[in-house]
Design an enzyme around this catalytic site. Structure first.
Site, mmCIF file in Angstrom:
data_model
loop_
_atom_site.group_PDB
_atom_site.id
_atom_site.type_symbol
_atom_site.label_atom_id
_atom_site.label_comp_id
_atom_site.label_asym_id
_atom_site.label_seq_id
_atom_site.Cartn_x
_atom_site.Cartn_y
_atom_site.Cartn_z
ATOM 1 N N ASP A 264 65.477 68.331 88.929
ATOM 2 C CA ASP A 264 64.622 67.940 90.256
ATOM 3 C C ASP A 264 64.798 68.968 91.241
ATOM 4 O OD1 ASP A 264 64.092 66.593 92.597
ATOM 5 O OD2 ASP A 264 64.943 64.617 91.915
ATOM 6 N N SER B 234 46.941 74.323 97.939
ATOM 7 C CA SER B 234 45.941 73.414 97.552
ATOM 8 C C SER B 234 44.990 73.568 98.837
ATOM 9 C CB SER B 234 46.523 72.088 97.684
ATOM 10 O OG SER B 234 45.246 71.034 97.972
ATOM 11 N N TYR C 288 50.609 65.449 103.058
ATOM 12 C CA TYR C 288 50.450 66.324 102.062
ATOM 13 C C TYR C 288 50.118 67.541 102.573
ATOM 14 C CZ TYR C 288 48.388 68.341 97.534
ATOM 15 O OH TYR C 288 48.113 68.954 96.338
ATOM 16 N N ALA D 56 50.653 68.538 105.528
ATOM 17 C CA ALA D 56 51.893 69.524 106.284
ATOM 18 C C ALA D 56 52.630 70.365 105.185
ATOM 19 C CB ALA D 56 52.623 68.385 106.795
ATOM 20 N N LYS E 230 51.719 71.624 102.332
ATOM 21 C CA LYS E 230 50.782 72.797 101.823
ATOM 22 C C LYS E 230 50.770 73.976 103.050
ATOM 23 C CE LYS E 230 50.448 71.199 97.585
ATOM 24 N NZ LYS E 230 51.531 71.993 96.423
HETATM 25 N N1 LIG Z 1 45.274 68.115 90.640
HETATM 26 C C1 LIG Z 1 44.773 68.380 91.895
HETATM 27 O O1 LIG Z 1 43.670 68.087 92.048
HETATM 28 C C2 LIG Z 1 45.617 69.561 92.600
HETATM 29 C C3 LIG Z 1 44.813 70.248 93.445
HETATM 30 C C4 LIG Z 1 45.472 71.243 94.538
HETATM 31 C C5 LIG Z 1 46.826 71.354 94.333
HETATM 32 N N2 LIG Z 1 47.547 70.787 93.431
HETATM 33 C C6 LIG Z 1 49.065 71.047 93.094
HETATM 34 O O2 LIG Z 1 49.023 71.414 91.942
HETATM 35 C C7 LIG Z 1 50.690 70.934 91.660
HETATM 36 C C8 LIG Z 1 50.877 70.434 90.048
HETATM 37 O O3 LIG Z 1 50.164 69.227 90.059
HETATM 38 P P1 LIG Z 1 49.026 68.470 89.075
HETATM 39 O O4 LIG Z 1 48.103 68.359 89.779
HETATM 40 O O5 LIG Z 1 49.425 69.358 87.783
HETATM 41 O O6 LIG Z 1 49.838 67.140 88.913
HETATM 42 P P2 LIG Z 1 50.977 66.034 87.840
HETATM 43 O O7 LIG Z 1 50.024 66.526 86.637
HETATM 44 O O8 LIG Z 1 51.102 65.094 88.515
HETATM 45 O O9 LIG Z 1 51.800 67.445 87.749
HETATM 46 C C9 LIG Z 1 53.207 67.382 88.707
HETATM 47 C C10 LIG Z 1 54.114 67.955 88.269
HETATM 48 O O10 LIG Z 1 55.120 68.138 89.231
HETATM 49 C C11 LIG Z 1 56.412 67.674 88.604
HETATM 50 N N3 LIG Z 1 57.335 67.116 89.768
HETATM 51 C C12 LIG Z 1 57.160 66.305 90.559
HETATM 52 N N4 LIG Z 1 58.356 66.030 91.337
HETATM 53 C C13 LIG Z 1 59.182 66.612 90.848
HETATM 54 C C14 LIG Z 1 60.559 67.078 91.303
HETATM 55 N N5 LIG Z 1 61.139 66.361 92.200
HETATM 56 N N6 LIG Z 1 61.248 68.001 90.642
HETATM 57 C C15 LIG Z 1 60.652 68.494 89.711
HETATM 58 N N7 LIG Z 1 59.254 68.581 89.273
HETATM 59 C C16 LIG Z 1 58.735 67.541 89.905
HETATM 60 C C17 LIG Z 1 56.225 66.467 87.502
HETATM 61 O O11 LIG Z 1 57.012 66.336 86.728
HETATM 62 P P3 LIG Z 1 58.138 65.250 86.614
HETATM 63 O O12 LIG Z 1 57.502 64.155 87.114
HETATM 64 O O13 LIG Z 1 58.770 65.453 85.056
HETATM 65 O O14 LIG Z 1 59.203 65.605 87.299
HETATM 66 C C18 LIG Z 1 54.813 67.231 86.795
HETATM 67 O O15 LIG Z 1 55.336 68.235 86.003
HETATM 68 C C19 LIG Z 1 51.191 70.399 92.911
HETATM 69 O O16 LIG Z 1 51.713 71.165 93.678
HETATM 70 C C20 LIG Z 1 49.903 69.900 93.601
HETATM 71 O O17 LIG Z 1 49.985 69.690 94.817
HETATM 72 C C21 LIG Z 1 46.976 69.773 92.568
#
Ligand SMILES: NC(=O)c1ccc[n+]([C@@H]2O[C@H](COP(=O)([O-])OP(=O)(O)OC[C@H]3O[C@@H](n4cnc5c(N)ncnc54)[C@H](OP(=O)(O)O)[C@@H]3O)[C@@H](O)[C@H]2O)c1
Length: 302
Positions: free
Chosen positions: A96, A177, A190, A192, A194
């Protein structure tokens, strides 16, 4: 006075463009060569979405990979696929990122497994939200977002930095993001986090510029992942994933930018232009952001 500044900016822009190009070329030459094979790469948020695909991209090139996220079973699934794709070694460490002791354990395990080598750190774990500010009864969601998206990033970076500094040409890659570039409605907390991430890593980029550690900030738009499923709040508005980038494409672009040692990677055309327009036409830019957000969100509550 604002118009005078705009006039000066437009007039001297060809010269600025050439100077910028020279800085960019210098940075890229310093970053080369950087083959992926045998690299030691640590990815947070590796159990799903963008982080999972980054792991597969490195696996295809025979890298050594450390996977971190909270869900152990999901990490094992990703680990298995990484091995099938050709990763040299894979280490899964349930972590975590909001817990300093667990982060210390992650870095200690990495240090032991790879003799203190760490070529790239992907600070990628994150959560989002999706409601207007006034819909929240208390601010606990805002604190959780900061804990994971901001403190989670800087805590891993802080503990990994000694390893990165002793590995030549190492990289830190941060998943921000487009919400780290513009104030998007229903994403106050969110945004804030980023924006905080951007401020922190741009400062760190300056600190580390002459120390052989390349810091790349990545600003994706909508990417098809599980992010809609984990949004915090009571009735969050999902991001419409129609036309969104796949996580695999996002990961490939991120790895390419990592190899190049880029300063930043903005993934949507609109925000690439927005980076330039924001200072020149702030009111128009704010209007475009508001309109874009209306189109992009599927309001669950309506
Ligand atoms: N998808 C989009 O449209 C988008 C756009 C811009 C930026 N992003 C950014 O991309 C990044 C990855 O997100 P994603 O879109 O791939 O979403 P996702 O599929 O929900 O993946 C999020 C990952 O973060 C992990 N996570 C969440 N809380 C955690 C914690 N406390 N400790 C350790 N790991 C944690 C989750 O794993 P566990 O639940 O197993 O811990 C999961 O592996 C994020 O920073 C997000 O803000 C996403």
């Amino acid at each position: 006075m604002e118009n005078v500044y705009n006039f000066i900016s437009v007039t001297v822009s060809p010269v600025l463009f050439m100077l910028n190009l020279a800085c960019k070329v210098q940075r890229r030459l310093k970053a080369r060569p950087w083959p992926l094979e045998n690299k030691v790469v640590l990815i947070t948020g590796a159990s799903s979405g963008i982080g999972e695909e980054i792991a597969y991209e490195y696996a295809r090139h025979g890298a050594r990979i450390v996977l971190a996220a909270r869900r152990e079973q999901e990490l094992q699934r990703v680990e298995l696929k990484c091995r099938e794709l050709g990763a040299k070694e894979v280490l899964s460490v349930p972590t975590d990122v909001g817990d300093e002791a667990q982060v210390a354990n992650l870095i200690q395990k990495t240090r032991e497994a790879f003799s203190s080598q760490l070529d790239a750190l992907y600070v990628n774990a994150g959560l989002s939200m999706g409601e207007p500010f006034e819909a929240f009864q208390d601010l606990s969601v805002f604190r959780t977002l900061m804990e994971v998206n901001y403190f989670g990033c800087i805590s891993v970076t802080h503990q990994a930095l000694p390893l990165l500094k002793q590995t030549p040409q190492s990289r830190i890659v941060v998943t921000s993001s487009v919400a780290g570039l513009a104030g998007i409605p229903s994403r106050t907390g969110y945004c804030a986090t980023k924006f905080a991430v951007r401020g922190f890593y741009e400062a760190l980029q300056s600190e580390l510029y002459d120390q052989g550690v390349f810091v790349t900030l990545v600003y994706p738009g909508a990417v098809v992942t599980n992010i809609n499923a984990t949004r915090l709040g009571s009735g969050p508005a999902d991001l419409d994933m129609k036309g969104a980038m796949t996580a695999e494409t996002c990961a490939k672009l991120m790895v390419k930018a990592t190899k190049q040692g880029r300063k930043e990677l903005v993934m949507t055309h609109k925000f690439k232009l927005g980076r330039m327009w924001e200072g020149m036409v702030p009111d128009l830019w704010a209007l475009l952001v508001r309109r874009g957000a209306k189109k992009a969100f599927k309001e669950k509550s309506q």
